[in-house]
Design a protein around this motif. Structure first.
Motif, PDB file in Angstrom:
ATOM      1  N   SER A   2       0.551  -5.218   0.500  1.00 39.41           N
ATOM      2  CA  SER A   2       1.730  -4.473   0.212  1.00 39.41           C
ATOM      3  C   SER A   2       1.394  -2.956  -0.013  1.00 39.41           C
ATOM      4  N   THR A   3      -0.040  -2.775  -0.066  1.00 39.26           N
ATOM      5  CA  THR A   3      -0.746  -1.390  -0.133  1.00 39.26           C
ATOM      6  C   THR A   3      -0.764  -0.761   0.955  1.00 39.26           C
ATOM      7  N   GLU A   5      -2.891   1.075   2.570  1.00 43.34           N
ATOM      8  CA  GLU A   5      -4.234   1.148   3.125  1.00 43.34           C
ATOM      9  C   GLU A   5      -4.377  -0.210   3.879  1.00 43.34           C
ATOM     10  N   TRP A   7      -2.045  -2.299   4.932  1.00 45.52           N
ATOM     11  CA  TRP A   7      -0.755  -3.110   5.336  1.00 45.52           C
ATOM     12  C   TRP A   7      -1.196  -3.642   6.977  1.00 45.52           C
TER      13      TRP A   7
END
Length: 219
Positions: A2-3, A5, A7
């Motif tokens: 989800s982040t 960096e 993904w």
């Protein structure tokens, strides 16, 4: 996942492309339109956003992204299958379409590249003039560096040096191009579904930056 960096695309995106390749017809696509929206369109749009931001930070921006249509233009093609079975995206500095950076996810592998699809009119003239001058030496050096790093060049459009140009010039091979791009082909799709997808793209696009800068001079 989800982040931004770390993904990456999900395995379901690759699965959808493979299923579409095996069922390239309107009935199947309409039956799976919701899947297309969820695993193809939504992640592609999000990737465009975060990758454009990354390029803006690392290469200077801002950047504009474009997801190429999944619907094929079959008007002048013998192949009448209606859909592209790949996900292709371009990233280019805002206000300029070409040259650009390219992302291509196929059912079999991931390809990253950069360049321009076709020189038109005066742009082709400018490209050929640059090739024959001192700038041609710089392009040859860029090509050597890229091929040493595992990139491949697009195929030239012409089999021979165009009429009116010297075929014994050191750069005559470059005159056969009417568009120019370099590509890095991964052996499979795993980089697209791995946590370091953005980093992989950033590294390859940075390696391609000298080519993009060179081509920008003729646009």
């Amino acid at each position: 996942m989800s982040t931004p960096e770390n993904w990456h695309f999900g395995a379901e995106t690759v699965q959808f492309l493979g299923d579409l390749q095996a069922n390239n017809n309107r009935e199947w696509f309409l039956d799976n339109k919701a899947v297309y929206e969820e695993v193809y369109k939504k992640p592609a749009d999000f990737f465009c956003h975060i990758m454009a931001e990354r390029l803006s930070e690392e290469l200077g921006g801002p950047f504009t992204s474009k997801v190429f249509r999944i619907y094929r233009d079959v008007r002048f093609s013998k192949d009448k299958t209606p859909y592209n079975t790949h996900l292709h995206i371009s990233f280019s500095p805002t206000g300029r379409k070409m040259p650009a950076y390219f992302f291509g996810l196929q059912p079999e592998n991931l390809t990253l590249g950069a360049g321009t699809f076709g020189f038109q009119g005066k742009t082709l003239d400018a490209y050929r003039a640059q090739v024959l001058g001192e700038a041609g030496k710089k392009l040859k050096a860029i090509i050597r560096q890229l091929t040493d790093e595992g990139f491949r060049l697009s195929e030239p459009a012409l089999k021979r040096t165009p009429r009116g140009f010297p075929d014994n010039h050191p750069n005559s091979d470059l005159l056969r191009y009417k568009g120019f791009a370099a590509w890095f082909d991964y052996s499979d799709t795993r980089p697209a579904t791995s946590d370091d997808l953005l980093e992989q793209c950033a590294i390859k696009f940075a390696a391609l930056e000298p080519l993009v800068d060179w081509l920008a001079e003729v646009h």
